[in-house]
Write a protein that holds these residues in place. Structure first.
Motif, PDB file in Angstrom:
ATOM      1  N   ALA A  26      68.200  27.305  40.256  1.00  0.00           N
ATOM      2  CA  ALA A  26      69.230  26.479  39.616  1.00  0.00           C
ATOM      3  C   ALA A  26      68.695  25.813  38.355  1.00  0.00           C
ATOM      4  O   ALA A  26      69.342  25.831  37.295  1.00  0.00           O
TER       5      ALA A  26
ATOM      6  N   ARG B  95      68.797  21.155  24.418  1.00  0.00           N
ATOM      7  CA  ARG B  95      70.112  20.658  24.815  1.00  0.00           C
ATOM      8  C   ARG B  95      70.950  20.324  23.580  1.00  0.00           C
ATOM      9  O   ARG B  95      72.151  20.521  23.573  1.00  0.00           O
TER      10      ARG B  95
ATOM     11  N   TYR C 115      67.880  28.667  35.599  1.00  0.00           N
ATOM     12  CA  TYR C 115      69.054  29.236  34.943  1.00  0.00           C
ATOM     13  C   TYR C 115      69.768  28.197  34.081  1.00  0.00           C
ATOM     14  O   TYR C 115      70.337  28.526  33.032  1.00  0.00           O
ATOM     15  N   ASP C 116      69.764  26.958  34.522  1.00  0.00           N
ATOM     16  CA  ASP C 116      70.346  25.883  33.722  1.00  0.00           C
ATOM     17  C   ASP C 116      69.616  25.774  32.390  1.00  0.00           C
ATOM     18  O   ASP C 116      70.234  25.608  31.339  1.00  0.00           O
ATOM     19  N   ASN C 117      68.303  25.884  32.436  1.00  0.00           N
ATOM     20  CA  ASN C 117      67.499  25.764  31.229  1.00  0.00           C
ATOM     21  C   ASN C 117      67.585  26.988  30.322  1.00  0.00           C
ATOM     22  O   ASN C 117      67.585  26.857  29.097  1.00  0.00           O
TER      23      ASN C 117
ATOM     24  N   ALA D  20      71.108  20.752  38.367  1.00  0.00           N
ATOM     25  CA  ALA D  20      71.551  21.506  37.199  1.00  0.00           C
ATOM     26  C   ALA D  20      72.792  20.870  36.583  1.00  0.00           C
ATOM     27  O   ALA D  20      73.632  20.314  37.282  1.00  0.00           O
ATOM     28  N   ASP D  21      72.923  20.993  35.267  1.00  0.00           N
ATOM     29  CA  ASP D  21      74.077  20.449  34.564  1.00  0.00           C
ATOM     30  C   ASP D  21      75.240  21.436  34.507  1.00  0.00           C
ATOM     31  O   ASP D  21      76.374  21.032  34.257  1.00  0.00           O
ATOM     32  N   ILE D  22      74.959  22.730  34.688  1.00  0.00           N
ATOM     33  CA  ILE D  22      76.018  23.731  34.566  1.00  0.00           C
ATOM     34  C   ILE D  22      76.803  23.848  35.872  1.00  0.00           C
ATOM     35  O   ILE D  22      76.296  23.488  36.931  1.00  0.00           O
TER      36      ILE D  22
ATOM     37  N   CYS E 279      73.888  20.734  42.452  1.00  0.00           N
ATOM     38  CA  CYS E 279      74.664  20.052  41.422  1.00  0.00           C
ATOM     39  C   CYS E 279      73.905  18.871  40.826  1.00  0.00           C
ATOM     40  O   CYS E 279      74.150  18.489  39.679  1.00  0.00           O
TER      41      CYS E 279
ATOM     42  N   ASP F 225      75.723  30.201  32.037  1.00  0.00           N
ATOM     43  CA  ASP F 225      76.917  29.372  31.898  1.00  0.00           C
ATOM     44  C   ASP F 225      77.310  28.723  33.215  1.00  0.00           C
ATOM     45  O   ASP F 225      77.846  27.616  33.239  1.00  0.00           O
ATOM     46  N   GLU F 226      77.048  29.438  34.322  1.00  0.00           N
ATOM     47  CA  GLU F 226      77.386  28.917  35.642  1.00  0.00           C
ATOM     48  C   GLU F 226      76.407  29.470  36.669  1.00  0.00           C
ATOM     49  O   GLU F 226      75.654  30.404  36.393  1.00  0.00           O
ATOM     50  N   LEU F 227      76.456  28.866  37.853  1.00  0.00           N
ATOM     51  CA  LEU F 227      75.639  29.314  38.980  1.00  0.00           C
ATOM     52  C   LEU F 227      76.557  29.810  40.098  1.00  0.00           C
ATOM     53  O   LEU F 227      77.700  29.363  40.216  1.00  0.00           O
TER      54      LEU F 227
END
Length: 421
Positions: free
Chosen positions: A19, A286, A22-24, A56-58, A53, A28-30
């Motif tokens: 998570a 970011r 991939y966020d970094n 990760a921010d996505i 959640c 776009d989504e998980l």
């Protein structure tokens, strides 16, 4: 042409690690589905959703075998952007209809396994028009013609978002699949993690519309120094802590935009320098901003590990002078107290009052919250503001113990407040 979201599946044994990665790296989504656990209707998955959640921010999409409205509600309250529902047994359609009314059809997607396009169209139309679904996830083998034909057919006829699945991160194969299906989401169920920004750039070169970084200004519009560089101040995107200062050339700036990782120019080595390439301490972008004179950049990044080669979190760790001042950040104080409470929960300490509350359970915690709320009311009727301050602090502490007991973080609270505001 519509933009396609790149959605990465989390591996059951590496959920939080994936998570954050991939966020970094530009997903776009998980996407999360732990089949055995969901089938056994265990609460662990709701806890896992909440942890993902937080990490990760996505957004996170969850595929689940739900039976009741409560199942969907728990996952959405835990932070899931959407819940993808398997209705193979048709015993959960009431739950779907209720969830669609409560949270919106765009939060509830149908898992469709039928790849005969005529049967798939009938099922999809029924799902959208009668059952409250707002999107389709088509399961199947993307190498088969029927799968591609069905996905394309659904996108044209049903007029809701259609997500397709891919078992590879190979850019060529995924580009071919996306060109044929016109899907709005590509769920990649590959084994080992791969850099999503690399994949997106390759898809972009194939003429596909994906979410990549774009700068509103070119490097040529900046005011550079005599060496053709601009200084870049880098800070942590959450805490605002200044991490380092380095220089950028046109080439390093453009590489930063393309890869999503901070790339500078090393003046001592006279070469491009992607931060973390040798140490693993990458800086994932970011935001990038430029100052009013257009001669200095500010980068807000997610920092992996320490920023300084000395092993310190920041390069600015040597005090030259200091006068006493109050630098308390109110939210940071809340986070620190909460983190201490969570540490007591995870690592009990003998004699700890916090552990005493956890041992007694939620009823004891709620009793204390009620008592402290009453103390606040009494203190507020008294003109002594000091007493009110103490009672509010006691109340907030016990409230945070309750939050920890229920696995609820400050981020969830502030996100909800921000949404209301």
């Amino acid at each position: 042409m519509e933009q396609t979201s790149i959605i990465m599946q989390l591996r059951p044994d590496h959920i939080l690690e994936d998570a954050v990665y991939y966020d970094n790296c530009g997903a776009d989504e998980l996407f999360f589905y732990d089949s055995p656990s969901f089938e056994e209707d265990r609460e662990e998955d709701v806890h896992t959703i909440r942890l993902v959640c937080r990490a990760a921010d996505i957004p996170l999409s969850v595929l689940a075998r739900v039976k009741r409205f409560e199942d969907i509600k728990k996952m959405i309250y835990a932070g899931a952007r959407r819940v993808i529902v398997d209705t193979e047994t048709h015993d959960n359609l009431e739950a779907v209809r209720e969830a669609s009314k409560r949270f919106g059809a765009d939060r509830i997607y149908l898992l469709l396994k039928e790849t005969d396009y005529e049967k798939a169209l009938i099922r999809a139309r029924q799902a959208v028009e009668e059952e409250g679904f707002g999107g389709i996830v088509l399961e199947g083998d993307p190498s088969e013609n029927d799968y591609v034909r069905t996905a394309d057919f659904l996108k044209i006829k049903v007029k809701v978002p259609v997500f397709v699945m891919s078992g590879t991160a190979d850019a060529g194969k995924n580009a071919s699949l996306l060109k044929m299906t016109m899907s709005q989401g590509l769920i990649i169920r590959a084994g080992e993690p791969s850099d999503c920004m690399d994949l997106k750039q390759a898809l972009k070169e194939e003429g596909l519309l994906v979410n990549t970084y774009e700068s509103s200004m070119t490097f040529d519009e900046f005011r550079t120094n005599s060496d053709g560089m601009v200084p870049c101040i880098t800070q942590d995107y959450k805490s605002g802590e200044v991490l380092m200062l380095a220089y950028m050339t046109k080439e390093s700036f453009e590489k930063t935009i393309a890869t999503g990782k901070m790339c500078y120019y090393s003046r001592s080595r006279q070469e491009l320098w992607t931060k973390g390439e040798t140490s693993g301490h990458f800086q994932y972008v970011r935001a990038l901003t430029v100052d009013c004179d257009k001669d200095t950049l500010l980068a807000r990044v997610a920092q992996v590990g320490p920023a300084c080669h000395t092993g310190n979190r920041t390069c600015f760790f040597t005090d030259l002078m200091r006068r006493e001042y109050d630098d308390h950040n109110p939210l940071a104080v809340f986070e620190q107290v909460y983190d201490t409470i969570m540490d007591r929960k995870d690592h009990p300490k003998e004699g700890s009052y916090t552990n005493y509350l956890f041992d007694k359970g939620v009823d004891k915690i709620l009793k204390k919250i009620g008592e402290e709320a009453t103390e606040i009311v009494i203190a507020a009727k008294n003109p002594d503001s000091e007493e009110l301050k103490y009672e509010i602090c006691d109340f907030l502490y016990h409230m945070m113990v309750l939050m920890a007991e229920q696995d609820m973080s400050w981020k969830e609270i502030t996100d909800e407040l921000a949404a209301r505001h």
